[in-house]
Design an enzyme around this catalytic site. Structure first.
Site, PDB file in Angstrom:
ATOM      1  N   HIS A   1      10.689 -13.359  12.858  1.00 42.60           N
ATOM      2  CA  HIS A   1      10.818 -14.440  11.881  1.00 42.60           C
ATOM      3  C   HIS A   1      10.788 -15.827  12.538  1.00 42.60           C
ATOM      4  O   HIS A   1      11.568 -16.713  12.164  1.00 42.60           O
ATOM      5  CB  HIS A   1      12.109 -14.251  11.091  1.00 42.60           C
ATOM      6  CG  HIS A   1      12.093 -14.856   9.734  1.00 42.60           C
ATOM      7  ND1 HIS A   1      11.768 -16.181   9.509  1.00 42.60           N
ATOM      8  CD2 HIS A   1      12.338 -14.328   8.523  1.00 42.60           C
ATOM      9  CE1 HIS A   1      11.848 -16.412   8.214  1.00 42.60           C
ATOM     10  NE2 HIS A   1      12.189 -15.312   7.590  1.00 42.60           N
TER      11      HIS A   1
ATOM     12  N   GLU B   1       4.882 -13.722   9.022  1.00 45.92           N
ATOM     13  CA  GLU B   1       5.576 -12.508   9.445  1.00 45.92           C
ATOM     14  C   GLU B   1       4.699 -11.288   9.172  1.00 45.92           C
ATOM     15  O   GLU B   1       4.591 -10.850   8.028  1.00 45.92           O
ATOM     16  CB  GLU B   1       6.886 -12.397   8.666  1.00 45.92           C
ATOM     17  CG  GLU B   1       7.784 -13.620   8.822  1.00 45.92           C
ATOM     18  CD  GLU B   1       8.612 -13.888   7.564  1.00 45.92           C
ATOM     19  OE1 GLU B   1       9.411 -13.027   7.180  1.00 45.92           O
ATOM     20  OE2 GLU B   1       8.445 -14.956   6.956  1.00 45.92           O
TER      21      GLU B   1
ATOM     22  N   ASP C   1       5.375 -18.431  -0.455  1.00 42.82           N
ATOM     23  CA  ASP C   1       6.383 -17.478   0.033  1.00 42.82           C
ATOM     24  C   ASP C   1       5.908 -16.105  -0.417  1.00 42.82           C
ATOM     25  O   ASP C   1       6.546 -15.445  -1.233  1.00 42.82           O
ATOM     26  CB  ASP C   1       7.763 -17.830  -0.549  1.00 42.82           C
ATOM     27  CG  ASP C   1       8.893 -17.122   0.196  1.00 42.82           C
ATOM     28  OD1 ASP C   1       8.589 -16.236   1.020  1.00 42.82           O
ATOM     29  OD2 ASP C   1      10.064 -17.452  -0.060  1.00 42.82           O
TER      30      ASP C   1
ATOM     31  N   HIS D   1      15.860  -9.241   4.204  1.00 44.03           N
ATOM     32  CA  HIS D   1      15.926  -9.135   5.670  1.00 44.03           C
ATOM     33  C   HIS D   1      17.091  -8.286   6.167  1.00 44.03           C
ATOM     34  O   HIS D   1      17.838  -8.677   7.075  1.00 44.03           O
ATOM     35  CB  HIS D   1      16.016 -10.530   6.288  1.00 44.03           C
ATOM     36  CG  HIS D   1      14.824 -11.406   6.033  1.00 44.03           C
ATOM     37  ND1 HIS D   1      13.549 -10.919   5.882  1.00 44.03           N
ATOM     38  CD2 HIS D   1      14.707 -12.763   5.899  1.00 44.03           C
ATOM     39  CE1 HIS D   1      12.705 -11.913   5.672  1.00 44.03           C
ATOM     40  NE2 HIS D   1      13.387 -13.047   5.669  1.00 44.03           N
TER      41      HIS D   1
ATOM     42  N   ARG E   1      12.200  -8.502   0.992  1.00 47.35           N
ATOM     43  CA  ARG E   1      13.115  -8.128  -0.102  1.00 47.35           C
ATOM     44  C   ARG E   1      13.005  -6.678  -0.547  1.00 47.35           C
ATOM     45  O   ARG E   1      11.912  -6.101  -0.544  1.00 47.35           O
ATOM     46  CB  ARG E   1      12.855  -9.040  -1.312  1.00 47.35           C
ATOM     47  CG  ARG E   1      13.270 -10.465  -1.044  1.00 47.35           C
ATOM     48  CD  ARG E   1      12.939 -11.417  -2.175  1.00 47.35           C
ATOM     49  NE  ARG E   1      13.449 -12.750  -1.854  1.00 47.35           N
ATOM     50  CZ  ARG E   1      12.845 -13.602  -1.014  1.00 47.35           C
ATOM     51  NH1 ARG E   1      11.709 -13.266  -0.436  1.00 47.35           N
ATOM     52  NH2 ARG E   1      13.389 -14.776  -0.754  1.00 47.35           N
TER      53      ARG E   1
END
Ligand code: BGC
Length: 386
Positions: free
Chosen positions: A213, A351, A285, A142, A117
């Site tokens: 990803h 990632e 996350d 992304h 982000r």
């Protein structure tokens, strides 16, 4: 004539059946049968008038990686489990055209030019403000709606163990300054290591943060929850976020929190703890700050084990962080290669990357790329069994 055709047909079926039995009978535990797992003709198609193809990398130990030029993405990755049988450990689609879907755009793809982000889709370089389209609440995620995940990359070179994709993102595409020329090389060796090497150059000052990803399930695509996978992260700190998943700028110690993966534990052990960060992420996350513990020329990032398959994946990287996403937004929107649905938390993503929102956070490692400079980074995914 018809009868003759029928006869030839039956004889060939018999040969195929006998051939398979023979293969299985002689299959050594550490030498899984070599098979083509995906149908390249069924997979191929045209997206935005450009051809999309399936490519295969393989090694002598039976690992097969399938890739496509649409998004320069991994679409299948078959690795041996503890019984010596191959399992496909990434989620994906059976047909190329299924990837052109804004509802689920990130399976296996390269994300960029800026992975994760950017707050409110805006940042400044040399006093000039840039505004990107926002595609994730109030933020840009992304690379925006048409990040490189929806680009038709060209194949620069290819052999059995390596493939290089190239793509130039035109100046101001999705708001990013500069014509950004990118190359991504996937390489597979005989140690069951898949490396991804990234390179980029820009003719204007810009920001960059490329990563892959892939959605992993080490028990196999579509084989249920990942909450019993065991995970270790080589990170004593993480970057807590606000309610829109933008880092607050602080680095926080993981010790004594649900974010402590310094000792291997099940992904699901603390995922439902009463914790504000877990509430914001709807699970994990978050970006973890790697300890920079060296192994060869790499930093150790993560080790995950599939509880049913015994497949172990080690991730090593040159990046300072790793985003751990526990599949919290998966909700049966799409159908996978094997016909199963992308159910809640049936995959996880790891990632390796720079920290989210780095362009707006001066204390994070820089993601600025200046003309004349070559951005280079790489990550490695090693598969073994437990
Ligand atoms: C992000 C998640 C997002 C996911 C989409 C991850 O990198 O951190 O918030 O939902 O990508 O696949």
């Amino acid at each position: 004539m018809k009868r003759k055709m029928k006869y030839i047909g039956m004889v060939s079926i018999l040969f195929v059946v006998l051939g398979c039995q023979q293969k299985n009978a002689t299959k050594a535990k550490d030498e899984p049968a070599m098979t083509m797992h995906m149908d390249s003709n069924a997979f191929a198609g045209k997206i935005n008038d450009q051809e999309v193809h399936l490519f295969e990398l393989k090694n002598k130990r039976g690992v097969h990686a399938y890739l496509t030029n649409f998004g320069a993405r991994i679409v299948g990755l078959w690795v041996p489990d503890k019984q010596g049988n191959l399992r496909d450990v990434v989620l994906g689609f059976a047909k190329a055209t299924d990837y052109n879907n804004p509802a689920e755009p990130y399976f296996g793809t390269i994300v960029g030019p800026f992975g994760n982000r950017i707050a409110k889709g805006t940042f400044q370089l040399d006093g000039q403000s840039y505004q990107l389209p926002v595609n994730n609440g109030s933020n840009t995620l992304h690379g925006g709606f048409n990040g490189v995940h929806f680009a038709n990359w060209t194949v620069k070179s290819k052999n059995d163990s390596s493939i290089t994709f190239a793509y130039t993102l035109p100046d101001r595409s999705e708001g990013f300054p500069g014509n950004i020329a990118m190359e991504v090389t996937y390489g597979l060796n005989e140690e069951n290591e898949l490396t991804i090497a990234y390179q980029a150059q820009s003719d204007k000052k810009t920001v960059i943060n490329l990563t892959n990803h892939a959605y992993f399930n080490l028990n196999g695509e579509g084989s249920g929850s990942i909450l019993n996978h065991q995970i270790r992260l080589f990170a004593d700190e993480f970057t807590p976020v606000d309610s829109t998943l933008i880092p607050t700028g602080k680095l926080e110690k993981v010790i004594g929190t649900p974010f402590d993966f310094t000792v291997k534990k099940a992904i699901g052990r603390d995922i439902n703890a009463n914790d504000r960060q877990l509430f914001y992420g709807k699970g994990y996350d978050h970006n973890f700050v790697l300890n920079k513990q060296k192994e060869g020329g790499w930093y150790k990032a993560a080790q995950v084990t599939g509880d049913q398959s015994g497949i172990v994946m080690d991730i090593l990287t040159e990046e300072p962080g790793i985003q751990f996403y526990s599949g919290n937004f998966m909700n049966e929107k799409v159908q996978l290669k094997n016909g199963k649905k992308d159910s809640f938390r049936t995959a996880f993503c790891l990632e390796p990357q720079h920290f989210p929102d780095s362009p707006n956070q001066s204390n994070f490692p820089s993601t600025v790329l200046i003309p004349g400079q070559i951005y280079k980074t790489k990550s490695l995914y090693r598969f073994s069994v437990y």
